[in-house]
Design a protein around this motif. Sequence first.
Motif, PDB file in Angstrom:
ATOM      1  N   ARG A  35       0.837  -1.215   0.000  1.00 18.87           N
ATOM      2  CA  ARG A  35       0.000   0.000   0.000  1.00 18.87           C
ATOM      3  C   ARG A  35       0.868   1.259   0.000  1.00 18.87           C
ATOM      4  O   ARG A  35       0.613   2.209  -0.747  1.00 18.87           O
ATOM      5  CB  ARG A  35      -0.921  -0.013   1.219  1.00 18.87           C
ATOM      6  N   LEU A  36       1.893   1.259   0.834  1.00 20.84           N
ATOM      7  CA  LEU A  36       2.771   2.428   0.942  1.00 20.84           C
ATOM      8  C   LEU A  36       3.531   2.679  -0.352  1.00 20.84           C
ATOM      9  O   LEU A  36       3.620   3.821  -0.817  1.00 20.84           O
ATOM     10  CB  LEU A  36       3.751   2.249   2.096  1.00 20.84           C
ATOM     11  N   PHE A  37       4.091   1.630  -0.940  1.00 18.85           N
ATOM     12  CA  PHE A  37       4.858   1.797  -2.173  1.00 18.85           C
ATOM     13  C   PHE A  37       3.995   2.399  -3.266  1.00 18.85           C
ATOM     14  O   PHE A  37       4.449   3.259  -4.030  1.00 18.85           O
ATOM     15  CB  PHE A  37       5.428   0.460  -2.639  1.00 18.85           C
ATOM     16  N   ALA A  38       2.747   1.933  -3.356  1.00 17.53           N
ATOM     17  CA  ALA A  38       1.830   2.491  -4.361  1.00 17.53           C
ATOM     18  C   ALA A  38       1.530   3.951  -4.062  1.00 17.53           C
ATOM     19  O   ALA A  38       1.503   4.792  -4.972  1.00 17.53           O
ATOM     20  CB  ALA A  38       0.547   1.670  -4.409  1.00 17.53           C
ATOM     21  N   GLU A  39       1.318   4.281  -2.792  1.00 14.11           N
ATOM     22  CA  GLU A  39       1.083   5.679  -2.409  1.00 14.11           C
ATOM     23  C   GLU A  39       2.278   6.547  -2.758  1.00 14.11           C
ATOM     24  O   GLU A  39       2.127   7.731  -3.077  1.00 14.11           O
ATOM     25  CB  GLU A  39       0.811   5.770  -0.905  1.00 14.11           C
ATOM     26  N   GLN A  40       3.476   5.958  -2.697  1.00  8.74           N
ATOM     27  CA  GLN A  40       4.706   6.688  -2.984  1.00  8.74           C
ATOM     28  C   GLN A  40       5.063   6.675  -4.471  1.00  8.74           C
ATOM     29  O   GLN A  40       6.174   7.044  -4.843  1.00  8.74           O
ATOM     30  CB  GLN A  40       5.845   6.120  -2.158  1.00  8.74           C
ATOM     31  N   LYS A  56      -7.626  -8.898  -2.272  1.00  5.36           N
ATOM     32  CA  LYS A  56      -8.216  -7.849  -1.438  1.00  5.36           C
ATOM     33  C   LYS A  56      -7.266  -6.660  -1.294  1.00  5.36           C
ATOM     34  O   LYS A  56      -7.678  -5.504  -1.445  1.00  5.36           O
ATOM     35  CB  LYS A  56      -8.523  -8.417  -0.053  1.00  5.36           C
ATOM     36  N   VAL A  57      -5.989  -6.919  -1.003  1.00  5.83           N
ATOM     37  CA  VAL A  57      -5.033  -5.825  -0.842  1.00  5.83           C
ATOM     38  C   VAL A  57      -4.852  -5.077  -2.163  1.00  5.83           C
ATOM     39  O   VAL A  57      -4.802  -3.845  -2.198  1.00  5.83           O
ATOM     40  CB  VAL A  57      -3.666  -6.343  -0.336  1.00  5.83           C
TER      41      VAL A  57
END
Length: 263
Positions: A35-40, A56-57
Amino acid sequence: MVNISEAAYISGNILSGKVAMVTGASRGIGAAAARLFAEQGASVMLVARTESELRKVTEDITTAGGNADYVAADLSSANGIEQAVQATIERFGRLDAAFNNAGIAVHMSSLLDETEEAFDQVQAVNYKGIWLAMKAQIKAMLETAGSGAIVNTSSVGSLKGNAGLGSYAASKRGVNSLTQTAAIEYGPAGIRINAIAPGTTLTEMIQQWVAVDPDIIEKISAMTPLRRAAEPMEIAQAAAWLLSDNASFITGVILPVDGGLTA
């Protein structure tokens, strides 16, 4: 020579434009990292055994506007990890970064009480699995992006003896050695390889140990200068930084992310 842009140091999206692979991405630290890598700003391939959890993730990431896909694979198998790396390249065109987070815990037991089956299983996933992953990932980085960065998940348990967790700690100490050796071998090719060594983290793995010792989190927290356990996202933040160009001169490091436990 890695081209480091000035924008990488000032942008909030420290992984912008990178293609990242995350193993063990269905839960805990791995899911938080995906999730974080995608946000970044990264395009992320999630890899684990359980397809329903991966889906799901991945859906959570894409719903939030991120770019992600997943592949279910046996990460203790050479064929499994190679297929996952190939799926990443087919989907996103290359591989820039990898976070090898897949791992299993063992039930607490003394050396005499632990079974050979349990020993072999933890070494196959935690130690051999990292070896297989790096072999496939480094090859893919050299053939596609031309450079890259890898972060492996170790443990503070790898840094000293651990009564009741001998085979687990040994598997993670093996990860440290693989990490540093690979960093030496592939640094000249522009690939940085580091490891993080998390302390007590609130994941399903620690809950297995809580089942044996209900007070274990409180006991370890009492020995930790920050007096608490970590959230999975706090560990993921360290991995994201090491994979980013902000850590461009760091390789071969085993970084404790442990609230000061090893200080």
